[in-house]
Design a protein around this motif. Structure first.
Motif, PDB file in Angstrom:
ATOM      1  N   LEU A  86      13.868   6.629  -0.154  1.00 46.37           N
ATOM      2  CA  LEU A  86      12.548   6.054   0.071  1.00 46.37           C
ATOM      3  C   LEU A  86      11.730   6.871   1.059  1.00 46.37           C
ATOM      4  O   LEU A  86      12.253   7.379   2.049  1.00 46.37           O
ATOM      5  N   THR A  87      10.443   6.987   0.775  1.00 45.42           N
ATOM      6  CA  THR A  87       9.491   7.600   1.689  1.00 45.42           C
ATOM      7  C   THR A  87       8.314   6.649   1.828  1.00 45.42           C
ATOM      8  O   THR A  87       7.909   6.011   0.848  1.00 45.42           O
ATOM      9  N   LEU A  88       7.767   6.557   3.019  1.00 48.16           N
ATOM     10  CA  LEU A  88       6.654   5.639   3.272  1.00 48.16           C
ATOM     11  C   LEU A  88       5.417   6.395   3.736  1.00 48.16           C
ATOM     12  O   LEU A  88       5.478   7.157   4.700  1.00 48.16           O
ATOM     13  N   PHE A  89       4.294   6.177   3.032  1.00 51.78           N
ATOM     14  CA  PHE A  89       3.012   6.740   3.440  1.00 51.78           C
ATOM     15  C   PHE A  89       1.986   5.603   3.543  1.00 51.78           C
ATOM     16  O   PHE A  89       2.023   4.646   2.756  1.00 51.78           O
ATOM     17  N   GLN A  90       1.078   5.718   4.488  1.00 48.93           N
ATOM     18  CA  GLN A  90       0.041   4.715   4.653  1.00 48.93           C
ATOM     19  C   GLN A  90      -1.047   4.890   3.593  1.00 48.93           C
ATOM     20  O   GLN A  90      -1.455   6.005   3.270  1.00 48.93           O
ATOM     21  N   LEU A  91      -1.505   3.768   3.036  1.00 47.45           N
ATOM     22  CA  LEU A  91      -2.580   3.801   2.048  1.00 47.45           C
ATOM     23  C   LEU A  91      -3.362   2.504   2.101  1.00 47.45           C
ATOM     24  O   LEU A  91      -2.800   1.425   1.937  1.00 47.45           O
ATOM     25  N   ASP A  92      -4.654   2.602   2.307  1.00 50.86           N
ATOM     26  CA  ASP A  92      -5.560   1.459   2.245  1.00 50.86           C
ATOM     27  C   ASP A  92      -6.491   1.690   1.069  1.00 50.86           C
ATOM     28  O   ASP A  92      -7.405   2.522   1.132  1.00 50.86           O
TER      29      ASP A  92
END
Length: 322
Positions: A86-92
């Protein structure tokens, strides 16, 4: 007619959920080494989809508006699957600047995307605006995902066989695209009217993109209704704790709600299909006229290109049949 069909379908969905008659994805396909992006992966259907795909060996990029909540979701998934990649990136999605920054971050970390799941969304919000001044539900549910998909299309085209999966809703049945007032200003706004428009836009986007990519493409598109699912999506719908308990007893769990998404992501029988809509792990061919309106899907596409200021080289030309 569309509102009548929506009501009938909604009742049918709740009955199916309450009686446990929801279909499940039956595919055994593995995704070892493949890169999957899921928007709104910190909760509900998105989180469950991330977990299920991690079990199949996928490299899952989880996009979340809140990094803190995304990290909590990652910890939970790894607690259930210690081998999860898993990799987590911020996105709005309510900020086109954030969408562009996310796409740039993805492109710096991989040269290929195999599956894009446009899952995140908001529902029945008060009349609000995105960071760019668009009506919140249309801006988040459609425009954010439209721009994201088009920015990532070069990476999707680097995959031998890619899929773009748009999580729509049965709400599209009551939808209408208001081209002359897409933000529903000047008293035209109502929470469900806006939601239905955005969900119809999800369906038309998948349909129009499939047409523009053409039959020789390596990128297939799908839209779907996940079912009546008990998630945080309905947090603006009211009802309090009692309403939450009722939803919990009558609606599908996120695990069951993710099944049609998994079907569209994985099922080999869909390799030769693109642009269609699915519900309860089955293709739906008896669509309402608004969902198969080719002139409207082309007009919506052209409007979306202008609203997100899409770079010309990333746009797809219209087909003669559009």
């Amino acid at each position: 007619m569309s509102y009548c069909k929506f009501t009938c379908e909604a009742i049918s969905e709740m009955t199916r959920a309450a009686t446990g008659r929801a279909n499940r994805c039956t595919s055994s396909r593995r995704l070892d080494g493949q890169t999957v992006i899921i928007t709104g992966a910190n909760t509900g259907i998105g989180k469950e989809t991330a977990y299920q795909l991690s079990l199949r060996g996928a490299k899952v990029i989880m996009s979340c508006r809140s990094i803190a909540r995304g990290e909590e979701a990652m910890t939970d998934i790894k607690g259930r699957n210690s081998g999860a990649n898993l990799t987590l990136f911020q996105l709005d999605l309510a900020s086109l600047k954030s969408v562009r920054e996310f796409a740039q971050q993805v492109s710096q970390n991989t040269d290929c995307v195999d599956i894009l799941v446009n899952n995140a969304g908001v529902m029945n919000t008060p009349e609000l605006s995105t960071a760019d001044g668009f009506e919140m539900q249309f801006g988040t549910n459609h425009l954010g995902h439209f721009l994201l998909t088009m920015l990532l299309l070069p990476l999707l085209q680097n995959s031998p066989k890619a899929r773009v999966v748009n999580v729509s809703s049965v709400g599209h049945l009551a939808g209408k695209i208001h081209l002359d007032n897409i933000n529903l200003r000047n008293g035209a706004y109502s929470p469900f009217k806006s939601y239905a428009q955005s969900k119809l836009a999800n369906v038309l986007f998948a349909r129009e993109m499939a047409k523009r990519l053409g039959p020789s493409t390596t990128v297939n598109t799908y839209s779907l209704h996940p079912g009546a699912v008990h998630t945080e999506l309905a947090r603006h719908s009211g009802g309090g704790q009692l309403g939450d308990k009722i939803m919990g007893s009558m609606f599908l769990t996120p695990e069951l709600g993710a099944q049609t998404s998994l079907h569209c992501i994985l099922d080999a029988g869909l390799d030769g299909e693109s642009g269609f809509y699915y519900s309860n792990c089955q293709r739906v061919d008896n669509m309402v006229p608004a969902a198969v309106d080719d002139k409207m899907s082309q007009a919506l596409w052209e409007l979306s290109v202008k609203l997100v200021n899409l770079e010309p080289h990333l746009d797809l030309p219209a087909t003669k049949a559009s």
